[in-house]
Design an enzyme around this catalytic site. Structure first.
Site, PDB file in Angstrom:
ATOM      1  N   GLY A  54       0.781  -1.239   0.000  1.00  0.00           N
ATOM      2  CA  GLY A  54       0.000   0.000   0.000  1.00  0.00           C
ATOM      3  C   GLY A  54       0.809   1.283   0.000  1.00  0.00           C
ATOM      4  O   GLY A  54       0.334   2.316   0.477  1.00  0.00           O
ATOM      5  N   ASN A  76       1.522   3.084  -2.587  1.00  0.00           N
ATOM      6  CA  ASN A  76       0.815   4.026  -3.469  1.00  0.00           C
ATOM      7  C   ASN A  76      -0.409   4.609  -2.776  1.00  0.00           C
ATOM      8  O   ASN A  76      -0.707   5.794  -2.932  1.00  0.00           O
ATOM      9  CB  ASN A  76       0.434   3.345  -4.785  1.00  0.00           C
ATOM     10  CG  ASN A  76       1.596   3.310  -5.746  1.00  0.00           C
ATOM     11  OD1 ASN A  76       1.981   4.334  -6.307  1.00  0.00           O
ATOM     12  ND2 ASN A  76       2.193   2.138  -5.912  1.00  0.00           N
ATOM     13  N   ASN A  89      -5.508   2.929 -13.022  1.00  0.00           N
ATOM     14  CA  ASN A  89      -4.536   1.958 -12.517  1.00  0.00           C
ATOM     15  C   ASN A  89      -3.135   2.540 -12.629  1.00  0.00           C
ATOM     16  O   ASN A  89      -2.857   3.307 -13.555  1.00  0.00           O
ATOM     17  CB  ASN A  89      -4.615   0.677 -13.370  1.00  0.00           C
ATOM     18  CG  ASN A  89      -3.603  -0.374 -12.945  1.00  0.00           C
ATOM     19  OD1 ASN A  89      -3.476  -0.698 -11.762  1.00  0.00           O
ATOM     20  ND2 ASN A  89      -2.875  -0.916 -13.912  1.00  0.00           N
ATOM     21  N   HIS A  99       0.703   1.313 -13.294  1.00  0.00           N
ATOM     22  CA  HIS A  99       1.480   0.160 -13.738  1.00  0.00           C
ATOM     23  C   HIS A  99       2.972   0.523 -13.683  1.00  0.00           C
ATOM     24  O   HIS A  99       3.361   1.590 -14.163  1.00  0.00           O
ATOM     25  CB  HIS A  99       1.092  -0.228 -15.173  1.00  0.00           C
ATOM     26  CG  HIS A  99       1.814  -1.441 -15.642  1.00  0.00           C
ATOM     27  ND1 HIS A  99       1.505  -2.708 -15.162  1.00  0.00           N
ATOM     28  CD2 HIS A  99       2.860  -1.588 -16.489  1.00  0.00           C
ATOM     29  CE1 HIS A  99       2.351  -3.578 -15.714  1.00  0.00           C
ATOM     30  NE2 HIS A  99       3.171  -2.931 -16.512  1.00  0.00           N
ATOM     31  N   ASP A 151      -4.191  -3.569 -18.843  1.00  0.00           N
ATOM     32  CA  ASP A 151      -3.233  -2.467 -19.074  1.00  0.00           C
ATOM     33  C   ASP A 151      -3.461  -1.785 -20.420  1.00  0.00           C
ATOM     34  O   ASP A 151      -2.546  -1.154 -20.965  1.00  0.00           O
ATOM     35  CB  ASP A 151      -1.778  -2.959 -18.965  1.00  0.00           C
ATOM     36  CG  ASP A 151      -1.436  -3.424 -17.558  1.00  0.00           C
ATOM     37  OD1 ASP A 151      -1.950  -2.840 -16.592  1.00  0.00           O
ATOM     38  OD2 ASP A 151      -0.658  -4.383 -17.427  1.00  0.00           O
ATOM     39  N   GLU A 201       5.836   6.475  -9.541  1.00  0.00           N
ATOM     40  CA  GLU A 201       4.483   6.096  -9.107  1.00  0.00           C
ATOM     41  C   GLU A 201       3.906   7.027  -8.041  1.00  0.00           C
ATOM     42  O   GLU A 201       2.774   7.497  -8.158  1.00  0.00           O
ATOM     43  CB  GLU A 201       4.485   4.662  -8.559  1.00  0.00           C
ATOM     44  CG  GLU A 201       4.855   3.632  -9.602  1.00  0.00           C
ATOM     45  CD  GLU A 201       4.749   2.213  -9.061  1.00  0.00           C
ATOM     46  OE1 GLU A 201       3.746   1.884  -8.427  1.00  0.00           O
ATOM     47  OE2 GLU A 201       5.690   1.429  -9.276  1.00  0.00           O
TER      48      GLU A 201
END
Ligand code: GAR
Length: 196
Positions: free
Chosen positions: A13, A15, A103, A105, A146, A176
């Site tokens: 977690g 992010n 999302n 990636h 993706d 990110e």
């Protein structure tokens, strides 16, 4: 008015933490982080949600998507953020939230992405190929893994002697954790403006 956000997680977690920290700093004025959902009961991300005072829940397979949809409706969620969520949502689910799921990636799509490329596997593949630059991508989620429209990307150098772990850490720190909170705020602002 703010857009209500659910963050879906499976593991550490970090992010999620980046989003919570930016929100706490006042840098996400259009986003209300309303719910955290994990598909693993032991995800450390759940502790992070608790520490930040954000409502959280666990949804396990079988029945994950049904339970998740109910929770999203109950909590009037406008935007779903996949932040290290290690399960692919069905086409039927994704179609119910067009351009309302994003999302992060850990590579520069279209490299090292799609089915089977997640977590450390992405960085292992980048190192095996020998690329000198990798990075991260934030994108909308559609029925192709993706495959949705790209919102933001940031390149990060691959260094001599990198391991999957060192590369993963650098991409998180430099790309990110910077891109994701910014993209969440950007999409939330759009949602709020559309609803005005
Ligand atoms: C992150 O590197 C994220 O980009 C990746 O998993 C990690 C989760 O870390 N996601 C994927 O590979 C999805 N295909 P976190 O739990 O500390 O945020």
């Amino acid at each position: 008015m703010k857009a209500r956000v659910a963050v879906l997680v499976s593991g550490g977690g970090t992010n999620l933490q980046a989003i919570l920290d930016e929100s706490q700093r006042g840098n996400m004025p259009h986003a209300d982080i309303a719910l955290v959902v994990s598909n693993r009961a032991d995800a450390y991300a759940l502790e992070r949600a608790k520490a930040a005072g954000v409502k959280s829940m666990v949804c396990l397979r079988p029945g994950l998507e049904k339970k998740l949809l109910e929770a999203l409706k109950e909590n009037r969620i406008d935007l779903i953020v996949l932040a290290g969520f290690m399960t692919i949502l069905s086409e039927n689910f994704v179609k119910q939230y067009p351009e309302r799921i994003i999302n992060v990636h850990p590579a520069l799509i279209p490299s090292f992405c799609g089915k089977g490329y997640y977590g450390l596997k992405v960085h292992e593949a980048a190192l095996a190929y020998g690329v000198k630059v990798s990075g991260a991508t934030v994108h909308f989620v559609n029925e192709v893994p993706d495959g949705g429209r790209i919102i933001a990307q940031k390149a990060v150098d691959v260094l001599d002697g990198d391991t999957p772990e060192t590369l993963q850490r650098r991409i998180m720190e430099q790309a990110e954790w910077v891109l994701l909170p910014r993209a969440v705020e950007q999409v939330c602002k759009q949602i709020v403006e559309e609803e005005k």
